[in-house]
Motif scaffolding. Structure first.
Motif, PDB file in Angstrom:
ATOM      1  N   GLN A  51       0.833  -1.209   0.000  1.00 19.11           N
ATOM      2  CA  GLN A  51       0.000   0.000   0.000  1.00 19.11           C
ATOM      3  C   GLN A  51       0.867   1.259   0.000  1.00 19.11           C
ATOM      4  O   GLN A  51       0.584   2.223  -0.712  1.00 19.11           O
ATOM      5  CB  GLN A  51      -0.931   0.013   1.228  1.00 19.11           C
ATOM      6  CG  GLN A  51      -2.025  -1.019   1.190  1.00 19.11           C
ATOM      7  CD  GLN A  51      -3.035  -0.715   0.105  1.00 19.11           C
ATOM      8  OE1 GLN A  51      -3.233   0.415  -0.291  1.00 19.11           O
ATOM      9  NE2 GLN A  51      -3.668  -1.771  -0.410  1.00 19.11           N
ATOM     10  N   GLU A  52       1.930   1.246   0.820  1.00 17.49           N
ATOM     11  CA  GLU A  52       2.835   2.392   0.865  1.00 17.49           C
ATOM     12  C   GLU A  52       3.515   2.601  -0.483  1.00 17.49           C
ATOM     13  O   GLU A  52       3.647   3.728  -0.953  1.00 17.49           O
ATOM     14  CB  GLU A  52       3.869   2.210   1.967  1.00 17.49           C
ATOM     15  CG  GLU A  52       3.292   2.312   3.364  1.00 17.49           C
ATOM     16  CD  GLU A  52       4.295   1.946   4.437  1.00 17.49           C
ATOM     17  OE1 GLU A  52       5.452   1.628   4.112  1.00 17.49           O
ATOM     18  OE2 GLU A  52       3.916   1.987   5.621  1.00 17.49           O
ATOM     19  N   LYS A  53       3.949   1.511  -1.110  1.00 13.25           N
ATOM     20  CA  LYS A  53       4.610   1.600  -2.410  1.00 13.25           C
ATOM     21  C   LYS A  53       3.646   2.126  -3.457  1.00 13.25           C
ATOM     22  O   LYS A  53       3.999   2.966  -4.288  1.00 13.25           O
ATOM     23  CB  LYS A  53       5.144   0.235  -2.834  1.00 13.25           C
ATOM     24  CG  LYS A  53       5.941   0.249  -4.128  1.00 13.25           C
ATOM     25  CD  LYS A  53       6.441  -1.142  -4.460  1.00 13.25           C
ATOM     26  CE  LYS A  53       7.303  -1.183  -5.679  1.00 13.25           C
ATOM     27  NZ  LYS A  53       6.751  -0.595  -6.867  1.00 13.25           N
ATOM     28  N   LEU A  54       2.399   1.655  -3.408  1.00 16.90           N
ATOM     29  CA  LEU A  54       1.381   2.113  -4.348  1.00 16.90           C
ATOM     30  C   LEU A  54       1.122   3.611  -4.183  1.00 16.90           C
ATOM     31  O   LEU A  54       1.035   4.349  -5.173  1.00 16.90           O
ATOM     32  CB  LEU A  54       0.083   1.321  -4.147  1.00 16.90           C
ATOM     33  CG  LEU A  54      -1.057   1.642  -5.084  1.00 16.90           C
ATOM     34  CD1 LEU A  54      -0.682   1.274  -6.522  1.00 16.90           C
ATOM     35  CD2 LEU A  54      -2.308   0.897  -4.666  1.00 16.90           C
ATOM     36  N   ALA A  55       1.012   4.070  -2.937  1.00 15.81           N
ATOM     37  CA  ALA A  55       0.788   5.496  -2.675  1.00 15.81           C
ATOM     38  C   ALA A  55       1.976   6.324  -3.160  1.00 15.81           C
ATOM     39  O   ALA A  55       1.806   7.389  -3.762  1.00 15.81           O
ATOM     40  CB  ALA A  55       0.556   5.731  -1.188  1.00 15.81           C
ATOM     41  N   LYS A  56       3.176   5.836  -2.929  1.00 11.76           N
ATOM     42  CA  LYS A  56       4.387   6.532  -3.371  1.00 11.76           C
ATOM     43  C   LYS A  56       4.440   6.590  -4.897  1.00 11.76           C
ATOM     44  O   LYS A  56       4.757   7.632  -5.478  1.00 11.76           O
ATOM     45  CB  LYS A  56       5.621   5.812  -2.821  1.00 11.76           C
ATOM     46  CG  LYS A  56       6.922   6.481  -3.132  1.00 11.76           C
ATOM     47  CD  LYS A  56       8.089   5.705  -2.534  1.00 11.76           C
ATOM     48  CE  LYS A  56       9.416   6.284  -2.947  1.00 11.76           C
ATOM     49  NZ  LYS A  56      10.538   5.487  -2.457  1.00 11.76           N
ATOM     50  N   ASP A  57       4.122   5.486  -5.551  1.00 12.42           N
ATOM     51  CA  ASP A  57       4.118   5.449  -7.018  1.00 12.42           C
ATOM     52  C   ASP A  57       3.072   6.409  -7.586  1.00 12.42           C
ATOM     53  O   ASP A  57       3.314   7.078  -8.591  1.00 12.42           O
ATOM     54  CB  ASP A  57       3.855   4.028  -7.522  1.00 12.42           C
ATOM     55  CG  ASP A  57       5.028   3.092  -7.294  1.00 12.42           C
ATOM     56  OD1 ASP A  57       6.141   3.579  -7.001  1.00 12.42           O
ATOM     57  OD2 ASP A  57       4.832   1.862  -7.400  1.00 12.42           O
ATOM     58  N   GLN A  58       1.903   6.471  -6.942  1.00 13.91           N
ATOM     59  CA  GLN A  58       0.859   7.384  -7.402  1.00 13.91           C
ATOM     60  C   GLN A  58       1.296   8.840  -7.248  1.00 13.91           C
ATOM     61  O   GLN A  58       1.024   9.672  -8.117  1.00 13.91           O
ATOM     62  CB  GLN A  58      -0.446   7.137  -6.645  1.00 13.91           C
ATOM     63  CG  GLN A  58      -1.151   5.862  -7.061  1.00 13.91           C
ATOM     64  CD  GLN A  58      -2.389   5.582  -6.228  1.00 13.91           C
ATOM     65  OE1 GLN A  58      -2.586   6.169  -5.172  1.00 13.91           O
ATOM     66  NE2 GLN A  58      -3.222   4.666  -6.714  1.00 13.91           N
ATOM     67  N   ALA A  59       1.999   9.158  -6.146  1.00 16.67           N
ATOM     68  CA  ALA A  59       2.483  10.520  -5.940  1.00 16.67           C
ATOM     69  C   ALA A  59       3.516  10.888  -7.012  1.00 16.67           C
ATOM     70  O   ALA A  59       3.488  11.993  -7.555  1.00 16.67           O
ATOM     71  CB  ALA A  59       3.092  10.656  -4.546  1.00 16.67           C
ATOM     72  N   ILE A  60       4.401   9.961  -7.321  1.00 14.21           N
ATOM     73  CA  ILE A  60       5.409  10.197  -8.361  1.00 14.21           C
ATOM     74  C   ILE A  60       4.737  10.385  -9.713  1.00 14.21           C
ATOM     75  O   ILE A  60       5.103  11.271 -10.486  1.00 14.21           O
ATOM     76  CB  ILE A  60       6.435   9.044  -8.390  1.00 14.21           C
ATOM     77  CG1 ILE A  60       7.304   9.079  -7.129  1.00 14.21           C
ATOM     78  CG2 ILE A  60       7.306   9.109  -9.637  1.00 14.21           C
ATOM     79  CD1 ILE A  60       8.205   7.869  -6.965  1.00 14.21           C
ATOM     80  N   GLU A  61       3.740   9.565  -9.993  1.00 12.28           N
ATOM     81  CA  GLU A  61       3.006   9.666 -11.261  1.00 12.28           C
ATOM     82  C   GLU A  61       2.278  11.011 -11.357  1.00 12.28           C
ATOM     83  O   GLU A  61       2.259  11.635 -12.415  1.00 12.28           O
ATOM     84  CB  GLU A  61       2.001   8.517 -11.375  1.00 12.28           C
ATOM     85  CG  GLU A  61       1.314   8.422 -12.701  1.00 12.28           C
ATOM     86  CD  GLU A  61       2.255   8.046 -13.834  1.00 12.28           C
ATOM     87  OE1 GLU A  61       1.961   8.435 -14.972  1.00 12.28           O
ATOM     88  OE2 GLU A  61       3.270   7.372 -13.582  1.00 12.28           O
ATOM     89  N   GLN A  62       1.710  11.470 -10.231  1.00  9.21           N
ATOM     90  CA  GLN A  62       1.030  12.761 -10.188  1.00  9.21           C
ATOM     91  C   GLN A  62       2.016  13.885 -10.488  1.00  9.21           C
ATOM     92  O   GLN A  62       1.694  14.807 -11.226  1.00  9.21           O
ATOM     93  CB  GLN A  62       0.461  12.943  -8.788  1.00  9.21           C
ATOM     94  CG  GLN A  62      -0.890  13.476  -8.544  1.00  9.21           C
ATOM     95  CD  GLN A  62      -1.986  13.172  -9.510  1.00  9.21           C
ATOM     96  OE1 GLN A  62      -2.003  12.245 -10.305  1.00  9.21           O
ATOM     97  NE2 GLN A  62      -2.970  14.000  -9.426  1.00  9.21           N
ATOM     98  N   GLU A  63       3.225  13.818  -9.911  1.00  8.46           N
ATOM     99  CA  GLU A  63       4.247  14.834 -10.165  1.00  8.46           C
ATOM    100  C   GLU A  63       4.648  14.839 -11.636  1.00  8.46           C
ATOM    101  O   GLU A  63       4.828  15.900 -12.236  1.00  8.46           O
ATOM    102  CB  GLU A  63       5.474  14.595  -9.284  1.00  8.46           C
ATOM    103  CG  GLU A  63       5.246  14.877  -7.821  1.00  8.46           C
ATOM    104  CD  GLU A  63       6.450  14.500  -6.959  1.00  8.46           C
ATOM    105  OE1 GLU A  63       7.531  14.213  -7.513  1.00  8.46           O
ATOM    106  OE2 GLU A  63       6.301  14.496  -5.729  1.00  8.46           O
TER     107      GLU A  63
END
Length: 177
Positions: A51-63
């Protein structure tokens, strides 16, 4: 009495006594029946890490998306500037303005008068400058600021103060020294 070979070996070696072996076998039997084990804790930790990795990946994708949108917007603004800039501006009248330091461009009298009046603005176009109509400059500023360098329309509106003691004395901006 002892159900598996490992327990038998531990008993022979003297590392575990009969009481402890029975307790371990009961505990494993209970875990098998209920489905609870230490694996559940490990699985929970793995799920949390995912879940943490998914949230981090989504934040990077948003950036990345935001950076891409900003780049596309800059390209669209540059295209607008290139399409709508006034082309025949060469002349002998010098116009000075600030862009980090004092810049001087030579333009014709008509462009100079329009710049002073505020109907034209100066915009940054890559390494040079472009002269744009005021309406286009307002559209560009509404999308992204930083492209318009000189906008005398704002200065003209700001200087019309009713309490100005020198309001009756008009000083022309086109004085040549």
């Amino acid at each position: 009495m002892v159900k598996n070979a490992l327990q038998a070996q531990l008993l022979k070696a003297g590392l575990v006594d009969n009481k402890k072996a029975k307790k371990l076998s009961k505990q494993t039997l209970h875990e098998q029946r209920t489905g609870e084990s230490k694996d559940a804790e490990v699985k929970a930790k793995i799920a949390q890490a995912q879940q943490e990795k998914l949230a981090k990946d989504q934040a990077i994708e948003q950036e990345k998306k935001a950076a891409l949108q900003e780049k596309e917007l800059k390209a669209a603004i540059m295209q607008m500037i290139q399409q709508h800039k006034i082309r025949d501006t060469d002349g002998e009248v010098a116009y000075q303005f600030l862009d980090g330091k004092i810049k001087k461009v030579y333009i014709n009298q008509q462009i100079y008068n329009a710049l002073v009046a505020g109907s034209l603005v100066i915009a940054k176009e890559n390494d040079s400058y472009a002269f744009l109509p005021k309406a286009l400059a307002e559209r560009i500023n509404s999308k992204m600021e930083g492209f318009i360098i000189v906008n005398n329309a704002e200065k003209n509106e700001a200087t019309t103060d009713e309490e100005d003691p020198y309001a009756a004395y008009v000083i022309p901006d086109d004085l040549m020294w």
